[in-house]
Enzyme design. Sequence first.
Site, PDB file in Angstrom:
ATOM      1  N   GLN A  60       0.870  -1.183   0.000  1.00  0.00           N
ATOM      2  CA  GLN A  60       0.000   0.000   0.000  1.00  0.00           C
ATOM      3  C   GLN A  60       0.908   1.234   0.000  1.00  0.00           C
ATOM      4  O   GLN A  60       1.552   1.533   1.007  1.00  0.00           O
ATOM      5  CB  GLN A  60      -0.882   0.006   1.254  1.00  0.00           C
ATOM      6  CG  GLN A  60      -1.845   1.199   1.324  1.00  0.00           C
ATOM      7  CD  GLN A  60      -2.631   1.223   2.633  1.00  0.00           C
ATOM      8  OE1 GLN A  60      -2.085   0.966   3.699  1.00  0.00           O
ATOM      9  NE2 GLN A  60      -3.918   1.524   2.541  1.00  0.00           N
ATOM     10  N   HIS A  84       3.579   1.200   8.236  1.00  0.00           N
ATOM     11  CA  HIS A  84       2.831   0.253   9.073  1.00  0.00           C
ATOM     12  C   HIS A  84       2.743  -1.104   8.399  1.00  0.00           C
ATOM     13  O   HIS A  84       3.010  -1.233   7.206  1.00  0.00           O
ATOM     14  CB  HIS A  84       1.420   0.778   9.392  1.00  0.00           C
ATOM     15  CG  HIS A  84       0.514   0.930   8.205  1.00  0.00           C
ATOM     16  ND1 HIS A  84       0.474   2.074   7.427  1.00  0.00           N
ATOM     17  CD2 HIS A  84      -0.395   0.078   7.641  1.00  0.00           C
ATOM     18  CE1 HIS A  84      -0.426   1.920   6.472  1.00  0.00           C
ATOM     19  NE2 HIS A  84      -0.963   0.714   6.576  1.00  0.00           N
ATOM     20  N   GLU A 134      -2.023  -2.457  11.731  1.00  0.00           N
ATOM     21  CA  GLU A 134      -3.409  -2.312  11.269  1.00  0.00           C
ATOM     22  C   GLU A 134      -4.044  -3.691  11.207  1.00  0.00           C
ATOM     23  O   GLU A 134      -3.365  -4.678  10.887  1.00  0.00           O
ATOM     24  CB  GLU A 134      -3.374  -1.663   9.869  1.00  0.00           C
ATOM     25  CG  GLU A 134      -4.732  -1.457   9.210  1.00  0.00           C
ATOM     26  CD  GLU A 134      -4.583  -0.811   7.822  1.00  0.00           C
ATOM     27  OE1 GLU A 134      -3.464  -0.384   7.454  1.00  0.00           O
ATOM     28  OE2 GLU A 134      -5.599  -0.754   7.102  1.00  0.00           O
TER      29      GLU A 134
HETATM   30  N1  CMX Z   1       5.323   3.696  13.315  1.00  0.00           N
HETATM   31  C1  CMX Z   1       5.988   3.650  14.496  1.00  0.00           C
HETATM   32  N2  CMX Z   1       5.933   4.626  15.439  1.00  0.00           N
HETATM   33  C2  CMX Z   1       5.177   5.691  15.142  1.00  0.00           C
HETATM   34  C3  CMX Z   1       4.450   5.808  13.944  1.00  0.00           C
HETATM   35  C4  CMX Z   1       4.543   4.757  13.004  1.00  0.00           C
HETATM   36  N3  CMX Z   1       3.910   4.804  11.834  1.00  0.00           N
HETATM   37  N4  CMX Z   1       3.778   6.973  13.940  1.00  0.00           N
HETATM   38  C5  CMX Z   1       4.074   7.570  15.102  1.00  0.00           C
HETATM   39  N5  CMX Z   1       4.917   6.800  15.817  1.00  0.00           N
HETATM   40  C6  CMX Z   1       5.530   7.132  17.116  1.00  0.00           C
HETATM   41  C7  CMX Z   1       6.293   8.450  17.026  1.00  0.00           C
HETATM   42  O1  CMX Z   1       7.604   8.247  16.608  1.00  0.00           O
HETATM   43  C8  CMX Z   1       6.210   8.983  18.447  1.00  0.00           C
HETATM   44  O2  CMX Z   1       7.186   8.366  19.231  1.00  0.00           O
HETATM   45  P1  CMX Z   1       8.084   9.221  20.264  1.00  0.00           P
HETATM   46  O3  CMX Z   1       7.088   9.766  21.258  1.00  0.00           O
HETATM   47  O4  CMX Z   1       9.021   8.232  20.850  1.00  0.00           O
HETATM   48  O5  CMX Z   1       8.720  10.302  19.456  1.00  0.00           O
HETATM   49  C9  CMX Z   1       4.839   8.485  18.917  1.00  0.00           C
HETATM   50  O6  CMX Z   1       4.489   7.361  18.066  1.00  0.00           O
HETATM   51  C10 CMX Z   1       3.774   9.566  18.779  1.00  0.00           C
HETATM   52  O7  CMX Z   1       3.853  10.023  17.425  1.00  0.00           O
HETATM   53  P2  CMX Z   1       3.381  11.436  16.897  1.00  0.00           P
HETATM   54  O8  CMX Z   1       4.277  11.823  15.785  1.00  0.00           O
HETATM   55  O9  CMX Z   1       3.194  12.402  18.050  1.00  0.00           O
HETATM   56  O10 CMX Z   1       2.006  11.093  16.242  1.00  0.00           O
HETATM   57  P3  CMX Z   1       0.556  10.955  16.874  1.00  0.00           P
HETATM   58  O11 CMX Z   1       0.614  10.477  18.284  1.00  0.00           O
HETATM   59  O12 CMX Z   1      -0.195  12.204  16.569  1.00  0.00           O
HETATM   60  O13 CMX Z   1      -0.012   9.795  15.916  1.00  0.00           O
HETATM   61  C11 CMX Z   1      -0.681   7.565  15.645  1.00  0.00           C
HETATM   62  C12 CMX Z   1       0.484   8.498  15.975  1.00  0.00           C
HETATM   63  C13 CMX Z   1      -0.153   6.145  15.552  1.00  0.00           C
HETATM   64  C14 CMX Z   1      -1.757   7.666  16.740  1.00  0.00           C
HETATM   65  C15 CMX Z   1      -1.272   8.034  14.255  1.00  0.00           C
HETATM   66  O14 CMX Z   1      -0.269   7.930  13.275  1.00  0.00           O
HETATM   67  C16 CMX Z   1      -2.485   7.240  13.826  1.00  0.00           C
HETATM   68  O15 CMX Z   1      -3.601   7.507  14.266  1.00  0.00           O
HETATM   69  N6  CMX Z   1      -2.303   6.228  12.935  1.00  0.00           N
HETATM   70  C17 CMX Z   1      -3.411   5.418  12.441  1.00  0.00           C
HETATM   71  C18 CMX Z   1      -3.979   5.962  11.152  1.00  0.00           C
HETATM   72  C19 CMX Z   1      -2.998   5.925  10.015  1.00  0.00           C
HETATM   73  O16 CMX Z   1      -1.820   5.674  10.166  1.00  0.00           O
HETATM   74  N7  CMX Z   1      -3.555   6.216   8.803  1.00  0.00           N
HETATM   75  C20 CMX Z   1      -2.770   6.207   7.568  1.00  0.00           C
HETATM   76  C21 CMX Z   1      -2.819   4.859   6.873  1.00  0.00           C
HETATM   77  C22 CMX Z   1      -4.201   4.579   6.301  1.00  0.00           C
HETATM   78  C23 CMX Z   1      -4.341   3.156   5.789  1.00  0.00           C
HETATM   79  O17 CMX Z   1      -3.519   2.292   6.083  1.00  0.00           O
HETATM   80  O18 CMX Z   1      -5.335   2.905   5.082  1.00  0.00           O
HETATM   81 CO    CO Z   2      -2.874   0.353   5.610  1.00  0.00          CO
END
Ligand code: CMX
Ligand code: CO
Length: 148
Positions: A60, A84, A134
């Site tokens: 993806q 992811h 996911e």
């Molecule tokens: N992989 C690993 N770690 C991650 C990450 C990822 N993709 N994204 C964020 N983090 C980590 C950051 O590095 C950070 O760590 P530190 O505190 O140690 O620095 C921590 O998580 C918080 O990150 P942030 O930058 O402050 O980001 P948020 O908390 O605002 O958001 C998350 C993080 C996971 C809640 C948000 O990315 C989310 O809601 N993800 C789910 C939705 C998504 O990813 N949609 C896109 C894909 C759609 C699809 O697949 O269809």
């Molecule tokens: Co996805």
Amino acid sequence: MLTRIDHIGIACFDLDATVEFYRATYGFEVFHTEVNDEQGVREAMLLVNETSDGGATYLQLLEPTREDSAVGKWLAKNGEGVHHIAFGTGDVDGDAAAIRDKGVRVLYDEPRHGTMGSRITFLHPKDCHGVLTELVTSAGLDPAEDAH
Ligand code: CMX
Ligand code: CO
């Protein structure tokens, strides 16, 4: 039950250029493209293989449509790369509930709209040894559809 890798999500700045890299380098073709406004992404699904449960495994490729989206924020911090992994299940509701009961943060109360009519939810990367994870139930493999 998680039965396959549904996809690996890869964040990129330029979707068209990245699609062309995967085509020219590996021969993977675009199976589906979609804009998901809720997730803030323009995406391309590249089919890698079909699987024994009737599903498939994809790459993806994700380009953000907004800087403040999950992928937009991640790209600004990390640059391009693997964002992811997604496991396929026939029962995203049941598996998400069971995983939540084990103390892992599930990000959505109810699964949301994903690619190709799938239903998706996410597990917090900080509870999964650094991997944003996911869970996906593909359209056509979803028992909830039969209830409609
Ligand atoms: N992989 C690993 N770690 C991650 C990450 C990822 N993709 N994204 C964020 N983090 C980590 C950051 O590095 C950070 O760590 P530190 O505190 O140690 O620095 C921590 O998580 C918080 O990150 P942030 O930058 O402050 O980001 P948020 O908390 O605002 O958001 C998350 C993080 C996971 C809640 C948000 O990315 C989310 O809601 N993800 C789910 C939705 C998504 O990813 N949609 C896109 C894909 C759609 C699809 O697949 O269809
Ligand atoms: Co996805």
